[in-house]
Design a protein around this motif. Structure first.
Motif, PDB file in Angstrom:
ATOM      1  N   PRO A  98       0.901  -1.245  -0.033  1.00 43.60           N
ATOM      2  CA  PRO A  98      -0.086   0.070  -0.024  1.00 43.60           C
ATOM      3  C   PRO A  98       0.782   1.222   0.009  1.00 43.60           C
ATOM      4  O   PRO A  98       2.052   1.373   0.582  1.00 43.60           O
ATOM      5  CB  PRO A  98      -0.908  -0.017   1.110  1.00 43.60           C
ATOM      6  N   SER A  99       0.532   2.118  -0.765  1.00 43.25           N
ATOM      7  CA  SER A  99       1.214   3.522  -0.567  1.00 43.25           C
ATOM      8  C   SER A  99       0.970   4.114   0.554  1.00 43.25           C
ATOM      9  O   SER A  99       0.073   4.054   1.366  1.00 43.25           O
ATOM     10  CB  SER A  99       0.542   4.196  -2.088  1.00 43.25           C
ATOM     11  N   LEU A 233       4.736   5.096  12.766  1.00 40.06           N
ATOM     12  CA  LEU A 233       4.798   4.542  11.258  1.00 40.06           C
ATOM     13  C   LEU A 233       5.553   5.635  10.841  1.00 40.06           C
ATOM     14  O   LEU A 233       5.317   6.676  10.780  1.00 40.06           O
ATOM     15  CB  LEU A 233       3.563   4.340  10.853  1.00 40.06           C
ATOM     16  N   ASP A 234       6.529   5.052   9.658  1.00 42.40           N
ATOM     17  CA  ASP A 234       7.254   6.290   8.678  1.00 42.40           C
ATOM     18  C   ASP A 234       6.764   6.136   7.172  1.00 42.40           C
ATOM     19  O   ASP A 234       7.077   5.130   6.732  1.00 42.40           O
ATOM     20  CB  ASP A 234       8.754   5.495   8.961  1.00 42.40           C
ATOM     21  N   LEU A 235       5.902   6.987   7.114  1.00 39.73           N
ATOM     22  CA  LEU A 235       5.221   6.746   5.796  1.00 39.73           C
ATOM     23  C   LEU A 235       5.909   7.551   4.667  1.00 39.73           C
ATOM     24  O   LEU A 235       5.289   7.982   3.774  1.00 39.73           O
ATOM     25  CB  LEU A 235       3.670   7.387   5.904  1.00 39.73           C
ATOM     26  N   SER A 236       7.101   7.871   4.892  1.00 38.18           N
ATOM     27  CA  SER A 236       7.882   8.567   3.835  1.00 38.18           C
ATOM     28  C   SER A 236       8.418   7.943   2.757  1.00 38.18           C
ATOM     29  O   SER A 236       8.820   8.555   1.652  1.00 38.18           O
ATOM     30  CB  SER A 236       8.933   9.369   4.642  1.00 38.18           C
ATOM     31  N   GLY A 237       8.365   6.660   2.780  1.00 37.77           N
ATOM     32  CA  GLY A 237       9.055   5.855   1.721  1.00 37.77           C
ATOM     33  C   GLY A 237       8.456   4.352   1.757  1.00 37.77           C
ATOM     34  O   GLY A 237       7.892   3.866   2.876  1.00 37.77           O
ATOM     35  N   ARG A 238       9.095   3.533   0.930  1.00 35.32           N
ATOM     36  CA  ARG A 238       8.780   2.119   1.077  1.00 35.32           C
ATOM     37  C   ARG A 238      10.126   1.414   1.591  1.00 35.32           C
ATOM     38  O   ARG A 238      11.519   1.870   1.525  1.00 35.32           O
ATOM     39  CB  ARG A 238       8.609   1.689  -0.493  1.00 35.32           C
ATOM     40  N   MET A 239       9.951   0.140   1.831  1.00 34.04           N
ATOM     41  CA  MET A 239      11.018  -0.613   2.321  1.00 34.04           C
ATOM     42  C   MET A 239      11.935  -1.341   1.089  1.00 34.04           C
ATOM     43  O   MET A 239      11.341  -1.106   0.002  1.00 34.04           O
ATOM     44  CB  MET A 239      10.353  -2.162   2.976  1.00 34.04           C
TER      45      MET A 239
END
Length: 252
Positions: A98-99, A233-239
């Motif tokens: 999910p974005s 949660l860190d919603l700044s980027g992806r794993m």
């Protein structure tokens, strides 16, 4: 929403990452079941050993589990139904990703609904229902003590779903089943290392408010509980990309 939608054509279309000659399961004296495959992949995602967006190659999964393609495909369908895997037409299966915007949608929906659910439970739940919630809480605390992140995440989600069921509102239960599953994946993707979906002592505080039949306090505790989790949660980027599937998933 982002999460996968199954189509009726999936099983008929090859996933195009290898030859079809091994479509039947090979003979084996110790075959792994589809349920075991599902749980092992799910655990790898929840423990962040398989990153969001990782391609789940059929051929590599066959090698990892020692089974044929049909068994792997059935397991991937089950994982897609749990919204852990996304099935892309003619491209194969990927760990769902999910974005950040879609993750925020889920967070906002839970924050809007669950405090009201907690109030309803405080007003309506029978003593035996609260006892069942307490039993889940004990299992969750034991999982935390063992350091079992996968089990703690599963039991955390179960606690929230049992809470929704205790409200007596079937519509809320149906909606929250979807949201809690998505939240588990979101925490696994965007949470800090070692973060669980919930802290068991927060659940204990909530349960105390339910036993006291204090709807306002239950609502307040739930709102603060969700805010604390989502703030981590860190919603700044992806794993980053995951590791080799065979290495991650092979039998011990």
């Amino acid at each position: 929403m982002y999460f996968p939608v199954l189509t009726g054509s999936f099983e008929m279309a090859p996933m195009t990452d290898g030859p079809e000659r091994d479509i039947d399961d090979p003979a084996s004296g110790e075959e792994i079941t589809e349920a075991e495959i599902v749980e092992r992949i799910f655990e790898a995602v929840m423990e962040r050993r398989l990153a969001a967006g990782t391609k789940l190659s059929e051929s590599e999964l066959c090698k990892a589990f020692g089974v044929g393609r049909m068994r792997i495909r059935r397991a991937l369908l089950l994982l897609a139904a749990r919204e852990v895997v996304e099935l892309r037409s003619n491209r194969g299966a990927y760990v769902a990703c999910p974005s950040p915007a879609q993750a925020r949608d889920v967070i906002e929906a839970r924050a809007a609904l669950e405090p009201a659910v907690a109030r309803l439970v405080a007003e309506r739940a029978a003593p035996e229902t609260l006892a069942a919630l307490a039993a889940v809480l004990e299992e969750e605390a034991a999982a935390h003590a063992r350091g079992s992140r996968h089990e703690a995440i599963r039991l955390s989600g179960q606690f929230h779903l049992r809470l929704a069921e205790a409200s007596g509102n079937a519509t809320l239960v149906r909606i929250l089943k979807d949201l809690v599953t998505r939240s588990s994946l979101i925490v696994a993707i965007y949470g800090a290392a070692g973060l669980e979906t919930c802290r068991d002592h927060d659940h204990a505080t909530l349960l105390a408010a339910l036993h006291a039949r204090d709807g306002a306090e239950a609502e307040r505790v739930m709102a603060a509980h969700l805010a604390d989790i989502f703030a981590t949660l860190d919603l700044s980027g992806r794993m980053p990309a995951g590791l080799d599937l065979a290495q991650l998933l092979a039998r011990p």
